[in-house]
Scaffold this active site. Sequence first.
Site, PDB file in Angstrom:
ATOM      1  N   SER A 182       0.794  -1.235   0.000  1.00  0.00           N
ATOM      2  CA  SER A 182       0.000   0.000   0.000  1.00  0.00           C
ATOM      3  C   SER A 182       0.819   1.274   0.000  1.00  0.00           C
ATOM      4  O   SER A 182       0.309   2.327  -0.364  1.00  0.00           O
ATOM      5  CB  SER A 182      -0.943  -0.006   1.194  1.00  0.00           C
ATOM      6  OG  SER A 182      -0.201   0.025   2.385  1.00  0.00           O
ATOM      7  N   HIS A 210      -5.772  -4.736  -2.054  1.00  0.00           N
ATOM      8  CA  HIS A 210      -5.719  -3.586  -2.968  1.00  0.00           C
ATOM      9  C   HIS A 210      -5.867  -3.996  -4.438  1.00  0.00           C
ATOM     10  O   HIS A 210      -5.742  -3.144  -5.323  1.00  0.00           O
ATOM     11  CB  HIS A 210      -4.398  -2.828  -2.800  1.00  0.00           C
ATOM     12  CG  HIS A 210      -4.347  -1.995  -1.565  1.00  0.00           C
ATOM     13  ND1 HIS A 210      -5.011  -0.802  -1.444  1.00  0.00           N
ATOM     14  CD2 HIS A 210      -3.731  -2.208  -0.379  1.00  0.00           C
ATOM     15  CE1 HIS A 210      -4.788  -0.293  -0.247  1.00  0.00           C
ATOM     16  NE2 HIS A 210      -4.022  -1.130   0.431  1.00  0.00           N
ATOM     17  N   LYS A 241     -12.741  -2.226  -0.450  1.00  0.00           N
ATOM     18  CA  LYS A 241     -11.923  -1.280  -1.215  1.00  0.00           C
ATOM     19  C   LYS A 241     -12.553  -1.087  -2.597  1.00  0.00           C
ATOM     20  O   LYS A 241     -13.586  -0.443  -2.709  1.00  0.00           O
ATOM     21  CB  LYS A 241     -10.472  -1.746  -1.246  1.00  0.00           C
ATOM     22  CG  LYS A 241      -9.820  -1.493   0.116  1.00  0.00           C
ATOM     23  CD  LYS A 241      -8.397  -1.955   0.249  1.00  0.00           C
ATOM     24  CE  LYS A 241      -7.848  -1.497   1.606  1.00  0.00           C
ATOM     25  NZ  LYS A 241      -6.944  -2.454   2.225  1.00  0.00           N
TER      26      LYS A 241
HETATM   27  C1  LIG Z   1      -7.018  -2.869   3.723  1.00  0.00           C
HETATM   28  C2  LIG Z   1      -6.257  -4.085   3.911  1.00  0.00           C
HETATM   29  C3  LIG Z   1      -6.688  -5.094   4.779  1.00  0.00           C
HETATM   30  C4  LIG Z   1      -7.894  -4.926   5.654  1.00  0.00           C
HETATM   31  O1  LIG Z   1      -9.065  -5.077   4.925  1.00  0.00           O
HETATM   32  P1  LIG Z   1     -10.475  -4.913   5.684  1.00  0.00           P
HETATM   33  O2  LIG Z   1     -11.427  -5.669   4.855  1.00  0.00           O
HETATM   34  O3  LIG Z   1     -10.731  -3.440   5.736  1.00  0.00           O
HETATM   35  O4  LIG Z   1     -10.283  -5.490   7.043  1.00  0.00           O
HETATM   36  C5  LIG Z   1      -5.966  -6.260   4.842  1.00  0.00           C
HETATM   37  N1  LIG Z   1      -4.866  -6.433   4.103  1.00  0.00           N
HETATM   38  C6  LIG Z   1      -4.394  -5.481   3.283  1.00  0.00           C
HETATM   39  C7  LIG Z   1      -3.174  -5.734   2.476  1.00  0.00           C
HETATM   40  C8  LIG Z   1      -5.071  -4.272   3.164  1.00  0.00           C
HETATM   41  O5  LIG Z   1      -4.608  -3.320   2.366  1.00  0.00           O
END
Ligand SMILES: *Cc1c(COP(=O)(O)O)cnc(C)c1O
Length: 394
Positions: A182, A210, A241
């Site tokens: 990220s 992502h 997301k």
């Molecule tokens: C955003 C994210 C998560 C968490 O996802 P949620 O569904 O909001 O709990 C887990 N792993 C990665 C790599 C992320 O970017």
Amino acid sequence: MYGKLKPILEGELATARENGTYKEERVLESPQGREITVGGKKYLNFCANNYLGLSGTELMEKASEEAVKKWGYGLASVRFICGTQTIHKDLEKAVAELVGTEDAVLYSSCFMANLGLFQTFFGAEDAIISDALNHASIIDAVRLSKAERHVFAHMDMADLEEKLKAARGKRLVVVATDGVFSMDGDIAPLKEICDLADKYGALVMVDDAHATGVMGESGGGTPEYCGVAGRVDFITGTFGKALGGAGGAFTATRKEAAEYLRNRSRTYLFSNSLDTAVTGASLFVIDYLKSHPDYRERLWENTRNFRELMKKEGFKVPDAKHPITPIMLGDEKKAVEMAAALFEEGIYVIGFAYPVVPKGTARIRVQVSAAHTKDDIEKAVAKFAEVGKKFGVV
Ligand SMILES: *Cc1c(COP(=O)(O)O)cnc(C)c1O
């Protein structure tokens, strides 16, 4: 005796404020979108994980409304008692098809999917090898397992091979990586990882939070993008997301592994089933995107356009392959202050500095969305140039 805890917390919070790690929540007075309202003022939003621009749209609102109308508001049950509806089974099937696995299991979030994965499959006789920059949820999830832990330098295949050698002799070995990281938007070299895993008889786990719906010809994520769909043993992903943004998640995997998760994964077994609004809307959106490739096309066009224009203005933009676009500044203070100055100018972006990113790599992270118009992108670049000149960056 809260009196004992209070001074500890006050001290910690003061320290966080001093070293710049204190998290101030900006309160939105509007739905999520390309443009948001904060403090009565409108801002162009470049910091949501809203890659396909579906968050806050009427399309998702309607899909979730319809699901709630048809399936009720909530189930008040875990899946294995009386919390499984047709839509849950249908969504699991749709996810498996999207990411190219035999089956999938729903979770309330990707954090929960990760927490419920490693401890279920891997015990003291096993080993987990994790990328140094993996998401916090993977780090915590690995800690919950009794397996031996190894960390390999970020995307360093020579180091991964060393760690695979060190883990030889364990019953099971699994390599865990984010599909997209990220902070840089860089993509894990899954082909190389799968090849190494095969060479040493290891399993592969990819957290594609992502990337699901974003990467790959049909939105199947980084395994599809890297040409290893079907070779990755566990894929975790989120609906929170690109796929609408409300929440909900999954672990996509092989048949027996999914069956085992439904029997043994604690964050699945002992937590309410995914709510009907998210389940129905996620099912809708996966199907909808099949006949609407234009969302992904717009995303890539905007991403390319933004990068090219920023480079033309003289900014340092790495050649990553994801809409996460770091604008490298180096200087810690500059990154944070420049992001604040851009906010003043109506552009909402976030500056990241040490300790969130390594020292000397402070940056502003821009997240491009399919929702942005050509004008939005051009306006953002113009403001970046204006503010960048003031800060002596370009
Ligand atoms: C955003 C994210 C998560 C968490 O996802 P949620 O569904 O909001 O709990 C887990 N792993 C990665 C790599 C992320 O970017």
